[in-house]
Motif scaffolding. Structure first.
Motif, PDB file in Angstrom:
ATOM      1  N   LEU A 140      -7.568   5.976  -3.674  1.00 20.67           N
ATOM      2  CA  LEU A 140      -7.478   4.681  -3.007  1.00 20.67           C
ATOM      3  C   LEU A 140      -8.720   4.335  -2.192  1.00 20.67           C
ATOM      4  CD1 LEU A 140      -3.765   4.801  -1.787  1.00 20.67           C
ATOM      5  CD2 LEU A 140      -4.693   3.747  -3.863  1.00 20.67           C
TER       6      LEU A 140
ATOM      7  N   ARG B 277       0.830  -1.205   0.000  1.00 21.71           N
ATOM      8  CA  ARG B 277       0.000   0.000   0.000  1.00 21.71           C
ATOM      9  C   ARG B 277       0.866   1.257   0.000  1.00 21.71           C
ATOM     10  NH1 ARG B 277      -4.913   1.051  -1.833  1.00 21.71           N
ATOM     11  NH2 ARG B 277      -6.362   0.923  -0.129  1.00 21.71           N
TER      12      ARG B 277
ATOM     13  N   HIS C 235      -0.175   7.099   5.698  1.00 21.58           N
ATOM     14  CA  HIS C 235       0.685   6.374   4.757  1.00 21.58           C
ATOM     15  C   HIS C 235       1.855   7.255   4.319  1.00 21.58           C
ATOM     16  CE1 HIS C 235      -1.554   2.689   4.427  1.00 21.58           C
ATOM     17  NE2 HIS C 235      -2.625   3.269   3.912  1.00 21.58           N
TER      18      HIS C 235
END
Length: 128
Positions: free
Chosen positions: A89, A68, A99
Motif C-alpha cells: 500500500l 482503506r 490499520h
C-alpha cells in the motif's frame, strides 16, 4: 472447535493429517505473524452459525470499516504480514499496523486469524 481455538488466540488451525512440509510452512508463517487455516477449517467456519450480524450484510457496513481498512483486511486474508501490507500500500509499517489494530478493534476480535475467519463468514464483499 475451530472457532473456539481461534477465539482462544490460535493464529492458525491445521488438521492432524497435514504433511510435514505443510506443518513446517505453517510454523514459519505463524512465526512471521501470519495465520494458516486448513481449507477444511475455513469451510467449517463458513458453514457454522453466521456472525453476530446477518451473513448477507456487507462486511464493511457491519463493522464500519473504511475503504482503506477493507483493503488491508483483503490483504490480511491473502496472508500478508504488516510489513508486506505496508509495502503493497506504500505506507509506513506503523500505519499498516494501525490499520490492522483498528480492524481487529472494530470487528471485536483479538487476532488476525479471528478477523479472517469472521470476514469469511460474510458475503464476499472484499478479498474476493
Amino acid at each position: 472447535m475451530v472457532r473456539e481455538a481461534l477465539q482462544a488466540g490460535a493464529i492458525g488451525y491445521l488438521l492432524k493429517n497435514v504433511s510435514a512440509d505443510d506443518l513446517a510452512a505453517a510454523i514459519r508463517e505463524a512465526h512471521a505473524g501470519r495465520s494458516t487455516l486448513a481449507p477444511e477449517a475455513i469451510q467449517a467456519l463458513i458453514q457454522m452459525d453466521p456472525a453476530p450480524r446477518s451473513s448477507q450484510e456487507d462486511l464493511a457496513e457491519a463493522f464500519l470499516l473504511t475503504p482503506r481498512e477493507q483493503e488491508v483486511l483483503a490483504l490480511m486474508i491473502e496472508g500478508l504480514s504488516n510489513p508486506d501490507i505496508a509495502d503493497r500500500l506504500v505506507v509506513s509499517r506503523s500505519t499498516a499496523k494501525a490499520h490492522v489494530s483498528n480492524i481487529l478493534s472494530k470487528m471485536g476480535v483479538s487476532n488476525r486469524a479471528e478477523a479472517i475467519a469472521l470476514a469469511l463468514q460474510y458475503k464476499p464483499s472484499i478479498g474476493g
